[in-house]
Write a protein that holds these residues in place. Structure first.
Motif, PDB file in Angstrom:
ATOM      1  N   ALA A  81       0.872  -1.335  -0.127  1.00 40.51           N
ATOM      2  CA  ALA A  81      -0.163   0.019   0.097  1.00 40.51           C
ATOM      3  C   ALA A  81       0.812   1.310  -0.094  1.00 40.51           C
ATOM      4  CB  ALA A  81      -1.010  -0.088   1.427  1.00 40.51           C
ATOM      5  N   ARG A  82       1.803   1.299   0.825  1.00 40.86           N
ATOM      6  CA  ARG A  82       2.835   2.445   0.747  1.00 40.86           C
ATOM      7  C   ARG A  82       3.557   2.761  -0.500  1.00 40.86           C
ATOM      8  NH1 ARG A  82       8.291   1.822   1.161  1.00 40.86           N
ATOM      9  NH2 ARG A  82       8.411  -0.034   1.578  1.00 40.86           N
ATOM     10  N   LEU A  83       3.864   1.452  -1.231  1.00 46.16           N
ATOM     11  CA  LEU A  83       4.419   1.733  -2.448  1.00 46.16           C
ATOM     12  C   LEU A  83       3.622   2.232  -3.452  1.00 46.16           C
ATOM     13  CD1 LEU A  83       6.763  -1.447  -2.210  1.00 46.16           C
ATOM     14  CD2 LEU A  83       7.630   0.883  -2.415  1.00 46.16           C
ATOM     15  N   MET A  84       2.410   1.636  -3.495  1.00 44.48           N
ATOM     16  CA  MET A  84       1.335   1.786  -4.588  1.00 44.48           C
ATOM     17  C   MET A  84       0.901   3.603  -4.427  1.00 44.48           C
ATOM     18  SD  MET A  84       0.730  -0.410  -6.534  1.00 44.48           S
ATOM     19  CE  MET A  84      -1.028   0.266  -7.204  1.00 44.48           C
ATOM     20  N   LYS A  85       1.143   4.124  -3.313  1.00 44.56           N
ATOM     21  CA  LYS A  85       1.013   5.515  -2.990  1.00 44.56           C
ATOM     22  C   LYS A  85       2.194   6.613  -3.321  1.00 44.56           C
ATOM     23  CE  LYS A  85      -2.089   4.986   0.708  1.00 44.56           C
ATOM     24  NZ  LYS A  85      -2.430   4.615   2.225  1.00 44.56           N
TER      25      LYS A  85
END
Length: 193
Positions: A81-85
């Motif tokens: 999720a962090r990387l997708m943001k």
């Protein structure tokens, strides 16, 4: 007055691309962690131009803990999720998951295989660079029997985004093959005759 350097045509005039061509591309890389990083970045390149990845490489390094496979192998849903943001990288969930899975496989190979990831990769060219003799970039293949073999083995181990064209680009980048064109000043610097 010195003559201007003759280079491969692909970097054009972009200073970042020229520096990459002059300092990195085709230089034999034997460090297993650096090989993992390059393989991941080449996977992120799928469907994109390499210059896109090159411009985001430092962002990738920050986002992926400097490509430390031991850390990446433990990434979970929150990390995804962090990387997708993160707008500084390519936000592709399948490619992010491929990087995580690749780190887990890298750890297995490092632990269980004689010679680790370095040998796993370099055995496909007999442990030393293949020096090609292409006079123009139009002669350079997109894939070879070697890249097809390495691609097949990587896929069998569970890696993703490792088709034979991506794997050949990886092999060129890490110096498994010297595909600088014969007129390019880097050709001889990297073993061409």
């Amino acid at each position: 007055m010195s003559k201007p350097l003759i280079r491969c045509t692909w970097p054009g005039e972009d200073p970042l691309y020229v520096a990459y061509h002059d300092e990195e591309w085709g230089v034999p890389e034997y460090d297993p962690r650096a090989l993992y990083e390059k393989l991941v970045l080449d996977g992120f390149q799928a469907g994109l131009a390499w210059i896109t990845i090159l411009r985001k490489r430092e962002n990738f390094r920050k986002a992926f803990h400097d490509f430390d496979p031991e850390k990446i192998a433990r990434y979970g849903k929150r990390d995804i999720a962090r990387l997708m943001k993160n707008a500084g990288i390519i936000r592709s969930e399948p490619k992010i998951k491929a990087a995580i899975k690749g780190a887990q496989i890298w750890l297995e190979i490092e632990e269980k295989e004689p010679g680790g990831f370095r040998e796993f990769i370099w055995k496909h060219v007999g442990g030393k660079p293949v020096i090609n003799h292409f006079k123009a970039m139009t002669q350079v293949p997109a894939k070879t029997a070697m890249s097809e073999g390495l691609s097949k083995e990587l896929k069998q181990r569970g890696f993703n985004f490792v088709g034979p064209v991506i794997v050949y680009a990886f092999a060129q980048a890490v110096g498994m093959v010297n595909d600088h064109t014969v007129p390019c000043y880097r050709y001889k610097a990297l073993g061409g005759k």
